[in-house]
Design an enzyme around this catalytic site. Sequence first.
Site, PDB file in Angstrom:
ATOM      1  N   HIS A  49       5.101 -44.258 -13.118  1.00 38.20           N
ATOM      2  CA  HIS A  49       4.901 -43.047 -13.908  1.00 38.20           C
ATOM      3  C   HIS A  49       6.042 -42.845 -14.902  1.00 38.20           C
ATOM      4  O   HIS A  49       7.195 -43.136 -14.599  1.00 38.20           O
ATOM      5  CB  HIS A  49       4.810 -41.836 -12.977  1.00 38.20           C
ATOM      6  CG  HIS A  49       3.577 -41.838 -12.138  1.00 38.20           C
ATOM      7  ND1 HIS A  49       2.386 -41.322 -12.581  1.00 38.20           N
ATOM      8  CD2 HIS A  49       3.342 -42.324 -10.898  1.00 38.20           C
ATOM      9  CE1 HIS A  49       1.461 -41.482 -11.633  1.00 38.20           C
ATOM     10  NE2 HIS A  49       2.019 -42.085 -10.595  1.00 38.20           N
ATOM     11  N   LYS A 249      -8.034 -31.458 -10.509  1.00 43.29           N
ATOM     12  CA  LYS A 249      -7.162 -32.595 -10.812  1.00 43.29           C
ATOM     13  C   LYS A 249      -8.016 -33.852 -10.864  1.00 43.29           C
ATOM     14  O   LYS A 249      -8.809 -34.127  -9.973  1.00 43.29           O
ATOM     15  CB  LYS A 249      -6.108 -32.709  -9.712  1.00 43.29           C
ATOM     16  CG  LYS A 249      -4.996 -33.680 -10.046  1.00 43.29           C
ATOM     17  CD  LYS A 249      -3.831 -33.439  -9.096  1.00 43.29           C
ATOM     18  CE  LYS A 249      -2.882 -34.612  -8.950  1.00 43.29           C
ATOM     19  NZ  LYS A 249      -2.668 -35.502 -10.037  1.00 43.29           N
ATOM     20  N   ILE A 335       8.018 -38.591   0.351  1.00 39.96           N
ATOM     21  CA  ILE A 335       7.969 -39.553  -0.766  1.00 39.96           C
ATOM     22  C   ILE A 335       6.506 -39.854  -1.086  1.00 39.96           C
ATOM     23  O   ILE A 335       5.920 -40.816  -0.603  1.00 39.96           O
ATOM     24  CB  ILE A 335       8.746 -40.845  -0.434  1.00 39.96           C
ATOM     25  CG1 ILE A 335      10.140 -40.529   0.111  1.00 39.96           C
ATOM     26  CG2 ILE A 335       8.831 -41.727  -1.676  1.00 39.96           C
ATOM     27  CD1 ILE A 335      11.047 -39.741  -0.803  1.00 39.96           C
ATOM     28  N   GLU A 336       5.937 -38.964  -1.873  1.00 44.48           N
ATOM     29  CA  GLU A 336       4.587 -39.203  -2.380  1.00 44.48           C
ATOM     30  C   GLU A 336       4.714 -39.469  -3.879  1.00 44.48           C
ATOM     31  O   GLU A 336       5.810 -39.496  -4.408  1.00 44.48           O
ATOM     32  CB  GLU A 336       3.694 -38.002  -2.090  1.00 44.48           C
ATOM     33  CG  GLU A 336       4.123 -36.716  -2.770  1.00 44.48           C
ATOM     34  CD  GLU A 336       3.145 -35.577  -2.516  1.00 44.48           C
ATOM     35  OE1 GLU A 336       1.927 -35.817  -2.585  1.00 44.48           O
ATOM     36  OE2 GLU A 336       3.590 -34.461  -2.247  1.00 44.48           O
ATOM     37  N   SER A 337       3.600 -39.671  -4.528  1.00 44.79           N
ATOM     38  CA  SER A 337       3.642 -39.966  -5.958  1.00 44.79           C
ATOM     39  C   SER A 337       4.550 -38.976  -6.661  1.00 44.79           C
ATOM     40  O   SER A 337       4.412 -37.774  -6.431  1.00 44.79           O
ATOM     41  CB  SER A 337       2.235 -39.893  -6.548  1.00 44.79           C
ATOM     42  OG  SER A 337       2.291 -40.121  -7.926  1.00 44.79           O
ATOM     43  N   CYS A 399      -8.031 -70.465  -2.274  1.00 51.05           N
ATOM     44  CA  CYS A 399      -8.779 -69.269  -2.685  1.00 51.05           C
ATOM     45  C   CYS A 399      -9.371 -69.546  -4.049  1.00 51.05           C
ATOM     46  O   CYS A 399      -8.654 -69.623  -5.051  1.00 51.05           O
ATOM     47  CB  CYS A 399      -7.854 -68.058  -2.732  1.00 51.05           C
ATOM     48  SG  CYS A 399      -8.552 -66.634  -3.574  1.00 51.05           S
TER      49      CYS A 399
END
Lengths: 478, 421
Positions: A49, A249, A335-337, A399
Amino acid sequence: MYDIVIIGAGVSGCAIARELSRYRAKVCVVEKYEDVCCGTSKANSAIVHAGFDAEAGSLMAKLNVRGNEMMEPLAGELDFPFLRNGSLVTMYQEEDRPNLVKLYENGLANGVKGMKILGQQELHAMEPNIAPQAAAALYAPTGGIVCPFGLTIALAENAFTNGVEFRFNTEVQKLQPVKGGWSLTTSTGTMTAKYVVNAAGVYADVFNNMVSKVKIHITPRRGNYCLLDKSTGGFVKHTIFQLPGKYGKGVLVSPTVHGNTIVGPTAVDIADRDGTNTTAEELSELTEKAGRMVRGLPIRQVITSFAGLRAHEEHHEFVIGEVPDAPGFINCAGIESPGLTSSPAIGKMVADLLCNKMGLEPDPDFSGVRKGILDPKKLSHEEYQKLIREKPAYGNMICRCEMITEGEILDAIHRPLGAKSLDGVKRRTRAGMGRCQAGFCSPRTMEILARELGVSQEKITKCGGASGLIVGTNKDSL
Amino acid sequence: MKQYDIVMIGAGPAGLAAAVSAYDAGARSILLLERDSQLGGILNQCIHNGFGLHTFHEELTGPEYAKRFVDEVRKRNIEYKLNTMVINISHEKVITAVNRSDGLMEIQAKAIVLAMGCRERSRGALNIPGYRPAGIYSAGTAQRLVNMEGYLPGRRVVILGSGDIGLIMARRMTLEGAKVLVVAELMPYSGGLKRNIVQCLDDFNIPLKLSTTVINIEGKERVTGITLAKVDDHRKPIPGTEEHYDCDTLMLSCGLIPENELSRSMGVQINPVTNGPCVNESLETNIPGVFAAGNVLHVHDLVDYVSEEAASAGSAAAGYAALGTNRSARREIPLETSGGPRYTVPCTIDPDHMPEKLTVRFRVGNVIKNKAVSVYFDQDRIIHRKRPVMAPGEMEELVLTKKYFNEHPDLSKIRICVESV
């Protein structure tokens, strides 16, 4: 006795460990799961961010902007994928303009550089797939995208090679003050430490509340996401946020650093701290909200959906520092966004704090450079040819969707803090992360893991614990 | 750069049959590229019988059926490379492939037969809500573990989707000692062959629940249970119809997707209905000299038809390789569908290049009873054939002979439709 024990090997715990590994100190990270990056750090928007969101003057705002600045040089040092693609907060109704301006001003106050409010024409020229009614946007060129696994694993590996110990499958059950520090009762034995750092994500309040009368309260806030096929790469170039408005939001639509498109998250407060399930309601909410933001969202190209939990602290602020009534206990909670973005700054802040308290000496042997897993796709034809001659495993494609070779999987298993499970391999190499979602490669990766770890295939798990992939052999019950 | 006249991308049933037929049509410079460690593709894990009834008039297992074609390839000394992954094909037919011994190689082909097969639709693509524990397998992955490696992926199994692999695996898991609780199918009809419903479910008392889907997956580490619910006409779950099953495995057999990433990136035009290339009567894509056959073209239910189709592609590729670009201009008479068929293979026909008898294959979108399939050449109905039952799970075919085309020299379009008898 350890000098410092860090509870939790998520991005915060690993960032703190890596910063502390610059000093002469006996540091150990304890983690409940079998690997780093197994909780909140593994399931989020993967956004770096810019920093216009967080309230001016808050710790969150300060660490966001600082973390954003630190991310680019860190990506260079530690060799993980990061891209400064810029972000756009898009406004869909003219009546919301004051909010857009407010956001811009908040960003200015936070020290976000280069922001600009774009008019409709400029916005649509930048993002041709934006919804026609998008009227204006806040453009923040410093916004970016990162691989959250890549970041966390790189921090952990570098901390480990600089002497930090990691104990996995170790759940901290009890914390008690003892003379000169703390005693930690864990599922694998007792440890003592002079200082304890609480970086336990959605469980951080549990540990704080064990030791302090000043209670904190963390709510797991679940977000569902959809990840779209790489064929949608370039659908949007910037990270598109919706300005909070009439519809609440919004969600975001963003490219990922690997070329997929990600849509999410929803926000539902839940009680279960491990409740990482997706729900039909949230998945359809996502489609609906994202569908209003862009034109022709290619949602049919979804290859997987998942849910992550934000460690939402009730005041929406990072809680970082020594707990006054529990000396030697350092919180790194809530500790979130923008936690992922802030992690380099969080690591530095906590390490500085401990360094000052403990008078730690710099470790002259510290090396801050780490090489990631070699990606043959980035080599020239001649370099790749030479690599296969030297190490034929790089010529063996395992893969097929993500084009990951046996060579990369071997590297993932044998490097410091190497992969032990299918998910461990997946998060390090991307094997199994493509459009077939490991349908073809999982039996082959299981075989390689069993061979390299010297265990039977029946012991190979998806992600440790009781997540075994095979339950027995044919007819064993008949 | 190595050069070959014809390169087959994939050596499963389609690649093998195409190679044999290209050889028999005169080509000698042929290369098969196979990503797996043996020839035969997915047939190697299909150890049940029922293959080859049309081609060999006997019932073979998958590996036996594959061996018939592998023997033919070996008899002709056709070159092949195993454990070799094609990572790119350019529009100019330069193939980039990689393996352990040759490293990274570039191969210039005159003609290419795309024969990469298909992949299974994953849980993620189905967007089934719930947790993401171990124990969620696509039926083909489970089949590989059980049939090729001898491992049991679970003991109490719920299967979503009644595609043929799912039905086959319901029986296989039962025979290997697992309990298959139920097969749920979103649609009001089965996606597999009737004979598989009888032989794999009915004979083992495994219930098939139609118009039913999985609405939740439980279990944080390993699957511990799933919830099924009935769905309405819009395929939305109906509240109050939930049924919970304790199980350790959810197996998915919800459709196959042709693997056309290589085709797309080289510029091959893809039909959104089949997810396979649009091809003409020679099974040639919009890129001259690039052909497609088998499940990469459209998903088949019987391998016999894959072999037949691939043989046509192989001989057409041999013809192209011999002539190069010195071909006469082509006509493209489009095939259109209405009233039932969802698509046709081929999409266009050039009467000058078609064989005496051309097979057109298609699938319907719904179960259709007591109707007829008709073929119109412009306004003329030239075929009208009664079909008691047609179902999406079973591929339909009809044969157009050259005679019809000779009788319609100014033909502008062909329409295949389902209509009343």
